[in-house]
Design a protein around this motif. Structure first.
Motif, PDB file in Angstrom:
ATOM      1  N   MET A   1       0.844  -1.171   0.000  1.00 41.51           N
ATOM      2  CA  MET A   1       0.000   0.000   0.000  1.00 41.51           C
ATOM      3  C   MET A   1       0.896   1.242   0.000  1.00 41.51           C
ATOM      4  O   MET A   1       1.731   1.410   0.876  1.00 41.51           O
ATOM      5  N   PRO A   2       0.716   2.143  -0.961  1.00 46.36           N
ATOM      6  CA  PRO A   2       1.578   3.319  -1.032  1.00 46.36           C
ATOM      7  C   PRO A   2       1.281   4.289   0.112  1.00 46.36           C
ATOM      8  O   PRO A   2       0.156   4.409   0.573  1.00 46.36           O
ATOM      9  N   LEU A   3       2.315   4.979   0.519  1.00 47.57           N
ATOM     10  CA  LEU A   3       2.198   5.978   1.577  1.00 47.57           C
ATOM     11  C   LEU A   3       1.620   7.259   0.980  1.00 47.57           C
ATOM     12  O   LEU A   3       2.131   7.775   0.001  1.00 47.57           O
ATOM     13  N   VAL A   4       0.531   7.748   1.545  1.00 50.01           N
ATOM     14  CA  VAL A   4      -0.119   8.951   1.048  1.00 50.01           C
ATOM     15  C   VAL A   4       0.192  10.096   2.002  1.00 50.01           C
ATOM     16  O   VAL A   4      -0.032   9.996   3.200  1.00 50.01           O
ATOM     17  N   CYS A   5       0.709  11.181   1.463  1.00 49.26           N
ATOM     18  CA  CYS A   5       1.018  12.365   2.262  1.00 49.26           C
ATOM     19  C   CYS A   5      -0.116  13.367   2.084  1.00 49.26           C
ATOM     20  O   CYS A   5      -0.350  13.858   0.988  1.00 49.26           O
ATOM     21  N   ARG A   6      -0.839  13.636   3.152  1.00 45.76           N
ATOM     22  CA  ARG A   6      -1.944  14.589   3.088  1.00 45.76           C
ATOM     23  C   ARG A   6      -1.454  15.956   3.538  1.00 45.76           C
ATOM     24  O   ARG A   6      -0.725  16.072   4.522  1.00 45.76           O
ATOM     25  N   PRO A   7      -1.872  17.007   2.833  1.00 43.90           N
ATOM     26  CA  PRO A   7      -1.440  18.349   3.229  1.00 43.90           C
ATOM     27  C   PRO A   7      -2.023  18.741   4.583  1.00 43.90           C
ATOM     28  O   PRO A   7      -3.127  18.347   4.935  1.00 43.90           O
ATOM     29  N   ARG A   8      -1.240  19.523   5.331  1.00 43.48           N
ATOM     30  CA  ARG A   8      -1.682  20.021   6.631  1.00 43.48           C
ATOM     31  C   ARG A   8      -1.650  21.538   6.606  1.00 43.48           C
ATOM     32  O   ARG A   8      -0.905  22.151   5.872  1.00 43.48           O
ATOM     33  N   PHE A   9      -2.471  22.121   7.478  1.00 46.94           N
ATOM     34  CA  PHE A   9      -2.400  23.556   7.684  1.00 46.94           C
ATOM     35  C   PHE A   9      -1.104  23.852   8.425  1.00 46.94           C
ATOM     36  O   PHE A   9      -0.652  23.058   9.258  1.00 46.94           O
ATOM     37  N   GLN A  10      -0.509  25.004   8.132  1.00 50.52           N
ATOM     38  CA  GLN A  10       0.709  25.405   8.834  1.00 50.52           C
ATOM     39  C   GLN A  10       0.387  25.570  10.319  1.00 50.52           C
ATOM     40  O   GLN A  10      -0.615  26.190  10.677  1.00 50.52           O
ATOM     41  N   TYR A  11       1.199  25.004  11.197  1.00 45.98           N
ATOM     42  CA  TYR A  11       1.058  25.031  12.658  1.00 45.98           C
ATOM     43  C   TYR A  11      -0.110  24.194  13.176  1.00 45.98           C
ATOM     44  O   TYR A  11      -0.490  24.323  14.328  1.00 45.98           O
ATOM     45  N   ALA A  12      -0.712  23.352  12.354  1.00 51.02           N
ATOM     46  CA  ALA A  12      -1.816  22.505  12.802  1.00 51.02           C
ATOM     47  C   ALA A  12      -1.478  21.045  12.539  1.00 51.02           C
ATOM     48  O   ALA A  12      -0.668  20.739  11.675  1.00 51.02           O
ATOM     49  N   SER A  13      -2.113  20.153  13.285  1.00 52.99           N
ATOM     50  CA  SER A  13      -1.842  18.727  13.106  1.00 52.99           C
ATOM     51  C   SER A  13      -2.864  18.072  12.180  1.00 52.99           C
ATOM     52  O   SER A  13      -2.978  16.862  12.161  1.00 52.99           O
ATOM     53  N   TYR A  14      -3.608  18.846  11.430  1.00 46.23           N
ATOM     54  CA  TYR A  14      -4.566  18.326  10.458  1.00 46.23           C
ATOM     55  C   TYR A  14      -4.622  19.261   9.266  1.00 46.23           C
ATOM     56  O   TYR A  14      -4.071  20.359   9.282  1.00 46.23           O
ATOM     57  N   GLY A  15      -5.279  18.816   8.233  1.00 38.20           N
ATOM     58  CA  GLY A  15      -5.398  19.608   7.018  1.00 38.20           C
ATOM     59  C   GLY A  15      -6.848  19.683   6.557  1.00 38.20           C
ATOM     60  O   GLY A  15      -7.772  19.280   7.281  1.00 38.20           O
ATOM     61  N   PRO A  16      -7.062  20.164   5.345  1.00 38.36           N
ATOM     62  CA  PRO A  16      -8.428  20.317   4.832  1.00 38.36           C
ATOM     63  C   PRO A  16      -9.199  19.001   4.760  1.00 38.36           C
ATOM     64  O   PRO A  16     -10.398  18.962   5.006  1.00 38.36           O
ATOM     65  N   ILE A  17      -8.515  17.904   4.463  1.00 37.74           N
ATOM     66  CA  ILE A  17      -9.204  16.616   4.355  1.00 37.74           C
ATOM     67  C   ILE A  17      -9.717  16.187   5.733  1.00 37.74           C
ATOM     68  O   ILE A  17     -10.840  15.707   5.858  1.00 37.74           O
ATOM     69  N   GLY A  18      -8.923  16.361   6.761  1.00 34.21           N
ATOM     70  CA  GLY A  18      -9.359  16.012   8.112  1.00 34.21           C
ATOM     71  C   GLY A  18     -10.476  16.913   8.609  1.00 34.21           C
ATOM     72  O   GLY A  18     -11.306  16.508   9.424  1.00 34.21           O
ATOM     73  N   LEU A  19     -10.506  18.135   8.145  1.00 33.22           N
ATOM     74  CA  LEU A  19     -11.510  19.109   8.565  1.00 33.22           C
ATOM     75  C   LEU A  19     -12.890  18.807   7.975  1.00 33.22           C
ATOM     76  O   LEU A  19     -13.905  19.190   8.551  1.00 33.22           O
ATOM     77  N   ARG A  20     -12.927  18.099   6.865  1.00 31.08           N
ATOM     78  CA  ARG A  20     -14.188  17.840   6.170  1.00 31.08           C
ATOM     79  C   ARG A  20     -15.255  17.201   7.058  1.00 31.08           C
ATOM     80  O   ARG A  20     -16.416  17.601   7.017  1.00 31.08           O
ATOM     81  N   ARG A  21     -14.877  16.180   7.827  1.00 30.79           N
ATOM     82  CA  ARG A  21     -15.850  15.464   8.648  1.00 30.79           C
ATOM     83  C   ARG A  21     -16.489  16.386   9.687  1.00 30.79           C
ATOM     84  O   ARG A  21     -17.708  16.370   9.883  1.00 30.79           O
ATOM     85  N   LEU A  22     -15.664  17.201  10.343  1.00 30.68           N
ATOM     86  CA  LEU A  22     -16.203  18.134  11.332  1.00 30.68           C
ATOM     87  C   LEU A  22     -17.111  19.159  10.654  1.00 30.68           C
ATOM     88  O   LEU A  22     -18.197  19.453  11.159  1.00 30.68           O
ATOM     89  N   TRP A  23     -16.697  19.709   9.527  1.00 36.54           N
ATOM     90  CA  TRP A  23     -17.487  20.716   8.831  1.00 36.54           C
ATOM     91  C   TRP A  23     -18.830  20.138   8.397  1.00 36.54           C
ATOM     92  O   TRP A  23     -19.869  20.770   8.552  1.00 36.54           O
TER      93      TRP A  23
END
Length: 185
Positions: A1-23
């Motif tokens: 399984m290839p390693l997927v690098c997800r973008p993160r917000f600067q100074y945060a431990s999550y990015g836009p993809i992680g934010l989707r569920r909460l939004w």
């Protein structure tokens, strides 16, 4: 399984993809997202001078300046502005917990007051800079005060590094009563 690098917000431990569920779980029917960006307490002049002085010291000066800026920076948050409300989320992983425990502020826009001085006029682009580089939103910071009914007033700084941050900056300026920069230029 290839390693997927997800973008993160600067100074945060999550990015836009992680934010989707909460939004998706907190979004109101018909609510539209305007912009988002990382905000934090503004750097004082003395903190900036110490950081610059440390970064000049050869060897351990630059890492020491980075550590000092992280230690003195205070807690940063992700600010989300929609057409109906303002949200502040913790920058830690708990900020996007679907149960909402990382939400620091969730206030209707009618109960939010944004105070800031008028923005500086945009600099004229140099003729030697390519057109693509001129449209970059980097470096357009905004220091503002946020007053709400549910939290004490706080002074925050937004450093714009993305187009979503630029939209957040424009939205905050409109809430503060300043005309849209794109109309004045």
């Amino acid at each position: 399984m290839p390693l997927v690098c997800r973008p993160r917000f600067q100074y945060a431990s999550y990015g836009p993809i992680g934010l989707r569920r909460l939004w998706r779980s907190r979004r109101l029917p018909g609510e539209r997202l305007i912009g988002w960006g990382i905000v934090g307490p503004p750097t004082t002049a003395s903190q900036a001078a110490v950081q610059i002085g440390l970064s000049i010291v050869p060897g351990i000066g630059h890492p020491a300046a980075i550590i000092l800026s992280l230690a003195a920076g205070g807690e940063r948050s992700l600010m989300i502005l929609s057409d109906r409300r303002v949200m502040l989320l913790r920058a830690r992983a708990s900020g996007i917990a679907p149960d909402g425990r990382g939400v620091r502020l969730d206030e209707p826009i009618e109960f939010v007051e944004v105070l800031c001085g008028p923005p500086r006029p945009p600099r004229r682009p140099r003729s030697g800079v390519p057109r693509a580089a001129r449209s970059e939103p980097k470096g357009q910071s905004l220091t503002f005060e946020l007053h709400t009914l549910s939290a004490p007033p706080c002074k925050l700084e937004l450093k714009v590094v993305t187009m979503a941050g630029l939209r957040l900056r424009h939205g905050l300026l409109l809430l503060a009563g300043h005309p849209d920069e794109s109309e004045s230029g």
